[in-house]
Design a protein around this motif. Structure first.
Motif, PDB file in Angstrom:
ATOM      1  N   THR A   1       0.838  -1.185   0.000  1.00 11.52           N
ATOM      2  CA  THR A   1       0.000   0.000   0.000  1.00 11.52           C
ATOM      3  C   THR A   1       0.885   1.250   0.000  1.00 11.52           C
ATOM      4  OG1 THR A   1      -0.100   0.194   2.394  1.00 11.52           O
ATOM      5  CG2 THR A   1      -1.766  -1.225   1.340  1.00 11.52           C
ATOM      6  N   LEU A   2       0.269   2.378  -0.291  1.00 13.76           N
ATOM      7  CA  LEU A   2       1.029   3.626  -0.281  1.00 13.76           C
ATOM      8  C   LEU A   2       1.573   3.940   1.108  1.00 13.76           C
ATOM      9  CD1 LEU A   2      -1.141   5.868  -2.630  1.00 13.76           C
ATOM     10  CD2 LEU A   2       1.059   4.795  -3.124  1.00 13.76           C
ATOM     11  N   ALA A   3       0.837   3.585   2.145  1.00  7.82           N
ATOM     12  CA  ALA A   3       1.308   3.829   3.518  1.00  7.82           C
ATOM     13  C   ALA A   3       2.595   3.056   3.799  1.00  7.82           C
ATOM     14  CB  ALA A   3       0.221   3.454   4.518  1.00  7.82           C
ATOM     15  N   ILE A   4       2.688   1.839   3.302  1.00 10.35           N
ATOM     16  CA  ILE A   4       3.904   1.040   3.489  1.00 10.35           C
ATOM     17  C   ILE A   4       5.067   1.661   2.727  1.00 10.35           C
ATOM     18  CG2 ILE A   4       4.974  -1.202   3.007  1.00 10.35           C
ATOM     19  CD1 ILE A   4       2.165  -2.444   3.549  1.00 10.35           C
ATOM     20  N   ILE A   5       4.805   2.103   1.505  1.00 16.44           N
ATOM     21  CA  ILE A   5       5.859   2.743   0.699  1.00 16.44           C
ATOM     22  C   ILE A   5       6.319   4.026   1.372  1.00 16.44           C
ATOM     23  CG2 ILE A   5       6.393   3.850  -1.512  1.00 16.44           C
ATOM     24  CD1 ILE A   5       4.365   1.844  -2.774  1.00 16.44           C
ATOM     25  N   GLN A   6       5.376   4.830   1.854  1.00 17.60           N
ATOM     26  CA  GLN A   6       5.730   6.084   2.521  1.00 17.60           C
ATOM     27  C   GLN A   6       6.549   5.814   3.783  1.00 17.60           C
ATOM     28  OE1 GLN A   6       2.392   8.680   3.223  1.00 17.60           O
ATOM     29  NE2 GLN A   6       3.706  10.468   3.282  1.00 17.60           N
ATOM     30  N   ALA A   7       6.201   4.783   4.522  1.00 18.72           N
ATOM     31  CA  ALA A   7       6.963   4.419   5.711  1.00 18.72           C
ATOM     32  C   ALA A   7       8.373   3.974   5.332  1.00 18.72           C
ATOM     33  CB  ALA A   7       6.244   3.324   6.486  1.00 18.72           C
ATOM     34  N   ASP A   8       8.497   3.254   4.222  1.00 16.31           N
ATOM     35  CA  ASP A   8       9.803   2.799   3.750  1.00 16.31           C
ATOM     36  C   ASP A   8      10.678   3.975   3.340  1.00 16.31           C
ATOM     37  OD1 ASP A   8      11.809   0.985   3.070  1.00 16.31           O
ATOM     38  OD2 ASP A   8      11.071   0.765   1.017  1.00 16.31           O
ATOM     39  N   ILE A   9      10.072   4.992   2.741  1.00 21.30           N
ATOM     40  CA  ILE A   9      10.835   6.199   2.369  1.00 21.30           C
ATOM     41  C   ILE A   9      11.355   6.875   3.622  1.00 21.30           C
ATOM     42  CG2 ILE A   9      10.646   8.537   1.423  1.00 21.30           C
ATOM     43  CD1 ILE A   9       8.759   7.410  -0.696  1.00 21.30           C
ATOM     44  N   GLY A  10      10.505   6.964   4.642  1.00 19.99           N
ATOM     45  CA  GLY A  10      10.920   7.576   5.905  1.00 19.99           C
ATOM     46  C   GLY A  10      11.454   8.975   5.713  1.00 19.99           C
ATOM     47  N   ASP A  11      12.526   9.308   6.400  1.00 20.66           N
ATOM     48  CA  ASP A  11      13.218  10.590   6.256  1.00 20.66           C
ATOM     49  C   ASP A  11      14.377  10.365   5.297  1.00 20.66           C
ATOM     50  OD1 ASP A  11      14.019  13.214   6.602  1.00 20.66           O
ATOM     51  OD2 ASP A  11      15.201  12.768   8.385  1.00 20.66           O
ATOM     52  N   CYS A  12      14.043  10.118   4.055  1.00 20.87           N
ATOM     53  CA  CYS A  12      14.987   9.649   3.040  1.00 20.87           C
ATOM     54  C   CYS A  12      16.221  10.539   2.884  1.00 20.87           C
ATOM     55  CB  CYS A  12      14.263   9.532   1.695  1.00 20.87           C
ATOM     56  SG  CYS A  12      15.301   8.810   0.413  1.00 20.87           S
ATOM     57  N   LYS A  13      17.356   9.874   2.855  1.00 22.18           N
ATOM     58  CA  LYS A  13      18.634  10.539   2.578  1.00 22.18           C
ATOM     59  C   LYS A  13      19.428   9.692   1.594  1.00 22.18           C
ATOM     60  CE  LYS A  13      18.954  13.173   6.813  1.00 22.18           C
ATOM     61  NZ  LYS A  13      17.927  12.897   7.737  1.00 22.18           N
ATOM     62  N   ARG A  14      18.703   8.992   0.697  1.00 22.76           N
ATOM     63  CA  ARG A  14      19.330   8.061  -0.247  1.00 22.76           C
ATOM     64  C   ARG A  14      20.093   8.758  -1.364  1.00 22.76           C
ATOM     65  NH1 ARG A  14      14.526   5.933   1.525  1.00 22.76           N
ATOM     66  NH2 ARG A  14      14.509   3.742   2.150  1.00 22.76           N
ATOM     67  N   CYS A  15      19.760  10.022  -1.653  1.00 17.26           N
ATOM     68  CA  CYS A  15      20.484  10.752  -2.699  1.00 17.26           C
ATOM     69  C   CYS A  15      20.746  12.173  -2.224  1.00 17.26           C
ATOM     70  CB  CYS A  15      19.721  10.729  -4.032  1.00 17.26           C
ATOM     71  SG  CYS A  15      18.361  11.918  -4.139  1.00 17.26           S
ATOM     72  N   ARG A  16      21.482  12.919  -3.020  1.00 20.10           N
ATOM     73  CA  ARG A  16      21.884  14.277  -2.630  1.00 20.10           C
ATOM     74  C   ARG A  16      20.738  15.281  -2.576  1.00 20.10           C
ATOM     75  NH1 ARG A  16      23.976  12.671  -7.070  1.00 20.10           N
ATOM     76  NH2 ARG A  16      23.248  13.445  -9.071  1.00 20.10           N
ATOM     77  N   LEU A  17      19.584  14.973  -3.165  1.00 15.94           N
ATOM     78  CA  LEU A  17      18.480  15.929  -3.176  1.00 15.94           C
ATOM     79  C   LEU A  17      17.951  16.232  -1.775  1.00 15.94           C
ATOM     80  CD1 LEU A  17      16.384  14.860  -6.304  1.00 15.94           C
ATOM     81  CD2 LEU A  17      18.014  16.746  -6.078  1.00 15.94           C
ATOM     82  N   HIS A  18      18.135  15.324  -0.841  1.00 18.95           N
ATOM     83  CA  HIS A  18      17.611  15.554   0.513  1.00 18.95           C
ATOM     84  C   HIS A  18      18.237  16.772   1.173  1.00 18.95           C
ATOM     85  CE1 HIS A  18      21.335  13.739   2.008  1.00 18.95           C
ATOM     86  NE2 HIS A  18      21.036  14.301   3.160  1.00 18.95           N
ATOM     87  N   ALA A  19      19.459  17.113   0.774  1.00 19.14           N
ATOM     88  CA  ALA A  19      20.204  18.185   1.444  1.00 19.14           C
ATOM     89  C   ALA A  19      19.508  19.545   1.345  1.00 19.14           C
ATOM     90  CB  ALA A  19      21.616  18.271   0.878  1.00 19.14           C
ATOM     91  N   GLY A  20      18.789  19.801   0.264  1.00 21.44           N
ATOM     92  CA  GLY A  20      18.177  21.109   0.086  1.00 21.44           C
ATOM     93  C   GLY A  20      16.678  21.152   0.290  1.00 21.44           C
ATOM     94  N   ARG A  21      16.080  20.062   0.694  1.00 19.26           N
ATOM     95  CA  ARG A  21      14.620  20.018   0.785  1.00 19.26           C
ATOM     96  C   ARG A  21      14.094  20.532   2.116  1.00 19.26           C
ATOM     97  NH1 ARG A  21      14.663  13.937   2.033  1.00 19.26           N
ATOM     98  NH2 ARG A  21      14.466  14.026   4.291  1.00 19.26           N
ATOM     99  N   HIS A  22      12.851  20.973   2.078  1.00 25.00           N
ATOM    100  CA  HIS A  22      12.106  21.266   3.301  1.00 25.00           C
ATOM    101  C   HIS A  22      11.245  20.064   3.666  1.00 25.00           C
ATOM    102  CE1 HIS A  22      13.027  25.440   2.064  1.00 25.00           C
ATOM    103  NE2 HIS A  22      13.122  25.627   3.364  1.00 25.00           N
ATOM    104  N   ASN A  23      10.607  19.483   2.643  1.00 26.86           N
ATOM    105  CA  ASN A  23       9.700  18.354   2.858  1.00 26.86           C
ATOM    106  C   ASN A  23       9.881  17.314   1.764  1.00 26.86           C
ATOM    107  OD1 ASN A  23       7.750  19.181   5.078  1.00 26.86           O
ATOM    108  ND2 ASN A  23       7.591  20.936   3.711  1.00 26.86           N
ATOM    109  N   ILE A  24       9.651  16.065   2.106  1.00 23.68           N
ATOM    110  CA  ILE A  24       9.511  15.021   1.102  1.00 23.68           C
ATOM    111  C   ILE A  24       8.114  15.191   0.523  1.00 23.68           C
ATOM    112  CG2 ILE A  24       9.269  12.537   0.725  1.00 23.68           C
ATOM    113  CD1 ILE A  24      11.376  12.123   2.923  1.00 23.68           C
ATOM    114  N   VAL A  25       8.021  15.200  -0.806  1.00 25.49           N
ATOM    115  CA  VAL A  25       6.732  15.362  -1.476  1.00 25.49           C
ATOM    116  C   VAL A  25       6.341  13.993  -2.006  1.00 25.49           C
ATOM    117  CG1 VAL A  25       5.477  16.570  -3.286  1.00 25.49           C
ATOM    118  CG2 VAL A  25       7.338  17.734  -2.060  1.00 25.49           C
ATOM    119  N   PHE A  26       5.492  13.297  -1.269  1.00 28.48           N
ATOM    120  CA  PHE A  26       5.166  11.918  -1.578  1.00 28.48           C
ATOM    121  C   PHE A  26       4.189  11.808  -2.747  1.00 28.48           C
ATOM    122  CE2 PHE A  26       2.861   7.887  -0.766  1.00 28.48           C
ATOM    123  CZ  PHE A  26       3.922   7.032  -0.943  1.00 28.48           C
TER     124      PHE A  26
END
Length: 109
Positions: A1-26
């Protein structure tokens, strides 16, 4: 489900884009939708609000979905479709996501 995928993403830091974000846009909309719109990546408004397609492009997309459907007699609203992006974090200066960023985040698409 999408809830499981969103939980798996968590506070993602898998790539360099996380460094400049305010929010993950699911993503947003109907998780059971038969129609899905996929953008490249979130822009500034999306990053600030944490929701996809809420800025000018989102307003245009909503109008296109709803006005076109209405003209064809189809009872379709934005809430009836699912909207997301290939990458979940805003690329710097709204640039096109790079191949490795799309590959890393694409597993959640």
């Amino acid at each position: 489900t999408l809830a499981i995928i969103q939980a798996d993403i968590g506070d993602c830091k898998r790539c360099r884009l996380h460094a400049g974000r305010h929010n993950i846009v699911f993503g947003s909309g109907n998780p059971e939708a038969k129609l899905v719109f996929v953008g490249e990546g979130p822009g500034e408004d999306e990053d600030l609000q944490g929701l996809p397609f809420v800025g000018r492009a989102g307003q245009l997309l909503t109008a296109m979905i709803e006005n076109t459907a209405q003209k064809e007699g189809i009872p379709l609203k934005r809430a009836d479709v699912y909207i997301c992006n290939v990458v979940k974090c805003r690329p710097p200066n709204n640039r096109t996501p790079e191949a490795d960023e799309m590959e890393i985040c694409g597993q959640f698409l």
